[in-house]
Design a protein around this motif. Structure first.
Motif, PDB file in Angstrom:
ATOM      1  N   UNK A  59       1.538  19.424  -9.074  1.00  0.00           N
ATOM      2  CA  UNK A  59       2.901  18.903  -9.119  1.00  0.00           C
ATOM      3  C   UNK A  59       3.923  20.010  -8.912  1.00  0.00           C
ATOM      4  N   UNK A  60       3.682  21.191  -9.483  1.00  0.00           N
ATOM      5  CA  UNK A  60       4.593  22.316  -9.273  1.00  0.00           C
ATOM      6  C   UNK A  60       4.609  22.740  -7.811  1.00  0.00           C
ATOM      7  N   UNK A  61       3.421  22.714  -7.177  1.00  0.00           N
ATOM      8  CA  UNK A  61       3.326  23.102  -5.777  1.00  0.00           C
ATOM      9  C   UNK A  61       4.072  22.130  -4.866  1.00  0.00           C
ATOM     10  N   UNK A  62       3.855  20.817  -5.090  1.00  0.00           N
ATOM     11  CA  UNK A  62       4.523  19.802  -4.272  1.00  0.00           C
ATOM     12  C   UNK A  62       6.027  19.787  -4.544  1.00  0.00           C
ATOM     13  N   UNK A  63       6.403  19.852  -5.823  1.00  0.00           N
ATOM     14  CA  UNK A  63       7.829  19.815  -6.156  1.00  0.00           C
ATOM     15  C   UNK A  63       8.545  21.108  -5.785  1.00  0.00           C
ATOM     16  N   UNK A 113       0.819  -1.211   0.000  1.00  0.00           N
ATOM     17  CA  UNK A 113       0.000   0.000   0.000  1.00  0.00           C
ATOM     18  C   UNK A 113       0.849   1.256   0.000  1.00  0.00           C
ATOM     19  N   UNK A 114       0.302   2.324  -0.536  1.00  0.00           N
ATOM     20  CA  UNK A 114       1.033   3.584  -0.674  1.00  0.00           C
ATOM     21  C   UNK A 114       1.417   4.170   0.683  1.00  0.00           C
ATOM     22  N   UNK A 115       0.459   4.207   1.591  1.00  0.00           N
ATOM     23  CA  UNK A 115       0.691   4.826   2.902  1.00  0.00           C
ATOM     24  C   UNK A 115       1.779   4.092   3.689  1.00  0.00           C
ATOM     25  N   UNK A 116       1.673   2.770   3.787  1.00  0.00           N
ATOM     26  CA  UNK A 116       2.667   1.999   4.543  1.00  0.00           C
ATOM     27  C   UNK A 116       4.044   2.088   3.888  1.00  0.00           C
ATOM     28  N   UNK A 117       4.079   2.098   2.557  1.00  0.00           N
ATOM     29  CA  UNK A 117       5.357   2.185   1.846  1.00  0.00           C
ATOM     30  C   UNK A 117       6.035   3.530   2.096  1.00  0.00           C
ATOM     31  N   UNK A 118       5.236   4.607   2.067  1.00  0.00           N
ATOM     32  CA  UNK A 118       5.777   5.939   2.341  1.00  0.00           C
ATOM     33  C   UNK A 118       6.325   6.032   3.764  1.00  0.00           C
ATOM     34  N   UNK A 171       1.869  12.562 -17.835  1.00  0.00           N
ATOM     35  CA  UNK A 171       1.260  11.634 -16.885  1.00  0.00           C
ATOM     36  C   UNK A 171      -0.263  11.606 -16.983  1.00  0.00           C
ATOM     37  N   UNK A 172      -0.855  12.718 -17.486  1.00  0.00           N
ATOM     38  CA  UNK A 172      -2.309  12.736 -17.664  1.00  0.00           C
ATOM     39  C   UNK A 172      -2.753  11.778 -18.773  1.00  0.00           C
ATOM     40  N   UNK A 173      -1.817  11.354 -19.623  1.00  0.00           N
ATOM     41  CA  UNK A 173      -2.143  10.422 -20.708  1.00  0.00           C
ATOM     42  C   UNK A 173      -2.045   8.971 -20.266  1.00  0.00           C
ATOM     43  N   UNK A 174      -1.498   8.766 -19.082  1.00  0.00           N
ATOM     44  CA  UNK A 174      -1.269   7.399 -18.607  1.00  0.00           C
ATOM     45  C   UNK A 174      -2.460   6.922 -17.783  1.00  0.00           C
ATOM     46  N   UNK A 175      -2.895   5.701 -18.031  1.00  0.00           N
ATOM     47  CA  UNK A 175      -3.978   5.111 -17.247  1.00  0.00           C
ATOM     48  C   UNK A 175      -3.589   5.067 -15.772  1.00  0.00           C
ATOM     49  N   UNK A 176      -4.569   5.313 -14.893  1.00  0.00           N
ATOM     50  CA  UNK A 176      -4.289   5.325 -13.455  1.00  0.00           C
ATOM     51  C   UNK A 176      -3.710   3.987 -12.976  1.00  0.00           C
ATOM     52  N   UNK A 177      -4.139   2.907 -13.594  1.00  0.00           N
ATOM     53  CA  UNK A 177      -3.655   1.580 -13.182  1.00  0.00           C
ATOM     54  C   UNK A 177      -2.178   1.379 -13.521  1.00  0.00           C
ATOM     55  N   UNK A 178      -1.676   2.151 -14.478  1.00  0.00           N
ATOM     56  CA  UNK A 178      -0.295   1.977 -14.924  1.00  0.00           C
ATOM     57  C   UNK A 178       0.634   3.090 -14.448  1.00  0.00           C
ATOM     58  N   UNK A 179       0.103   4.015 -13.620  1.00  0.00           N
ATOM     59  CA  UNK A 179       0.888   5.188 -13.268  1.00  0.00           C
ATOM     60  C   UNK A 179       2.127   4.837 -12.450  1.00  0.00           C
ATOM     61  N   UNK A 180       2.039   3.794 -11.595  1.00  0.00           N
ATOM     62  CA  UNK A 180       3.199   3.421 -10.774  1.00  0.00           C
ATOM     63  C   UNK A 180       4.356   2.900 -11.620  1.00  0.00           C
ATOM     64  N   UNK A 206       5.232   6.692  -4.786  1.00  0.00           N
ATOM     65  CA  UNK A 206       4.044   6.831  -3.943  1.00  0.00           C
ATOM     66  C   UNK A 206       3.415   8.215  -4.092  1.00  0.00           C
ATOM     67  N   UNK A 207       4.237   9.261  -4.041  1.00  0.00           N
ATOM     68  CA  UNK A 207       3.716  10.627  -4.136  1.00  0.00           C
ATOM     69  C   UNK A 207       3.071  10.869  -5.492  1.00  0.00           C
ATOM     70  N   UNK A 208       3.739  10.462  -6.573  1.00  0.00           N
ATOM     71  CA  UNK A 208       3.170  10.626  -7.913  1.00  0.00           C
ATOM     72  C   UNK A 208       1.859   9.849  -8.044  1.00  0.00           C
TER      73      UNK A 208
END
Length: 397
Positions: free
Chosen positions: A133-137, A69-74, A327-336, A114-116
């Motif tokens: 992304x600009x704000x976080x980065x 999971x994202x949270x535990x990994x982070x 990244x907006x062109x990438x399916x959510x399932x494949x984003x990682x 995880x963040x992405x």
């Protein structure tokens, strides 16, 4: 979903702040260890111990994150960073720096994916994603500023021999961030049946994706030429002391932060590709001014201390803008899995850049520092034009 993202923005920003400090303390380590008579060629390869594990672990990190999971990994990645930063001040041998950076690089690979993933799974709109992304980065730039300013103050004080104890503050910040994450409910991506890694990667094998990855490689290549080596350039070529070299370099990070924050607030008014190209043109313009001063005026002019940081205004938006557009062109399932490729090529750009810079410094070719960077920017400019051309053709299909 956007409301939920606003609630977790602080720990996301703190995560990037922490990783920024541990990754970008390389300039300080190079500066301090070079005074301990460790050669630049050895210090140049030190960066590889940070970047190569990032590249190697990124693909495997995807399955790890999916399983735990994202949270535990982070939280795990931040815990390891905190513990390693707590240990560093008490170790003197050079080999431990190699191990330390390797561990930090591995944790960064997990943390960035995880963040992405969190951002992509909450925002679909291209410009909104670019803004976020600009704000976080932007916090990544603040990390560079904080680490250079804080360690610069410590190095110049009467307690300079205890400079490594500054890493304890990073441990404390890691603990705070872990606490914040532990109190949050984070939406996890839907789990899917485990697929063959080669099969998943094959979906990204296309000329368009490859050109995009080389654009990322080139951006990080240019960024790293500044972030890790600018303090040493200031000290060795412009003959300023360690404290002033670090403070002057901090302004590069400060301008980079301003550049990303401005971008996050105005990017919705412009086409991403035009904004990106204008930034590149402005970088080239500033570098031409710097080269003109170096070779037509005084090559060690102190005005260079103030001109180099201005580049940060225009360089810093490139990475998040180009990432958000793709990244907006990438399916959510494949984003990682896609983010892992982003991390790999970014780390390779960083490693190759540092090795090239170490050769430049080791052979006393500092006069050509700005010319070298200009050449790299022109290569980036050319590849970017190819990418945007291919992007338009892809959309027309």
């Amino acid at each position: 979903m956007t409301t939920k993202l606003s609630k977790i923005s602080l720990p996301l920003k703190l995560t990037f702040l922490i990783f920024s400090m541990v990754l970008n303390c390389m300039g300080i380590v190079i500066l301090q260890l070079s005074e301990a008579k460790i050669t630049y060629d050895k210090l140049g390869f030190l960066e590889s111990f940070k970047d190569i594990p990032v590249a190697l672990i990124s693909l495997f990190a995807v399955n790890f994150i999916s399983k735990f999971g994202t949270k535990k990994s982070l939280i795990l990645a931040l815990s390891i960073v905190g513990i390693c930063s707590l240990i560093l001040p008490f170790v003197e041998v050079f080999w431990f720096y190699k191990l330390w950076f390797a561990i930090i690089g591995t944790c960064f690979a997990i943390g960035k994916i995880c963040v992405f993933g969190v951002i992509r799974n909450n925002i679909s709109d291209e410009k909104s994603l670019a803004k976020t992304m600009n704000s976080v980065e932007a916090s990544f730039m603040i990390g560079i500023f904080v680490v250079n300013t804080g360690f610069g103050w410590l190095i110049s004080s009467q307690f300079s021999q205890f400079w490594k104890f500054g890493f304890i503050m990073i441990s404390i910040l890691s603990a705070i961030t872990i606490f914040l994450f532990s109190r949050l409910e984070i939406a996890e991506p839907l789990k899917k049946d485990k697929e063959n890694l080669v099969k998943e990667l094959s979906t990204f094998v296309s000329p368009f994706i490859l050109v995009f990855l080389f654009v990322l490689f080139s951006i990080v290549f240019v960024e790293q030429s500044f972030n890790s080596w600018l303090p040493s350039f200031y000290k060795n070529h412009l003959k300023v002391n360690s404290f002033f070299a670090l403070q002057a370099s901090s302004f590069l990070a400060l301008f980079s932060y301003v550049g990303r924050m401005i971008t996050s607030n105005i990017i919705h008014r412009f086409a991403l590709s035009r904004y990106y190209i204008v930034c590149l043109i402005l970088i080239v313009s500033v570098l031409l001014v710097i080269i003109g001063i170096q070779f037509l005026g005084a090559e060690n002019s102190r005005i260079l201390l103030f001109l180099f940081p201005i580049i940060g205004l225009f360089l810093s938006p490139l990475y998040p803008v180009i990432n958000s557009k793709m990244i907006t062109r990438i399916d959510k399932e494949k984003v990682n899995i896609f983010t892992s490729l982003v991390v790999i090529f970014s780390s390779l750009g960083s490693s190759v850049s540092s090795i090239m810079m170490s050769i430049l410094f080791n052979n006393q070719l500092l006069n050509y520092y700005s010319v070298y960077i200009l050449f790299a920017v022109l290569v980036l400019f050319s590849i970017s034009l190819v990418y945007f051309s291919m992007s338009r053709k892809t959309l027309e299909k």
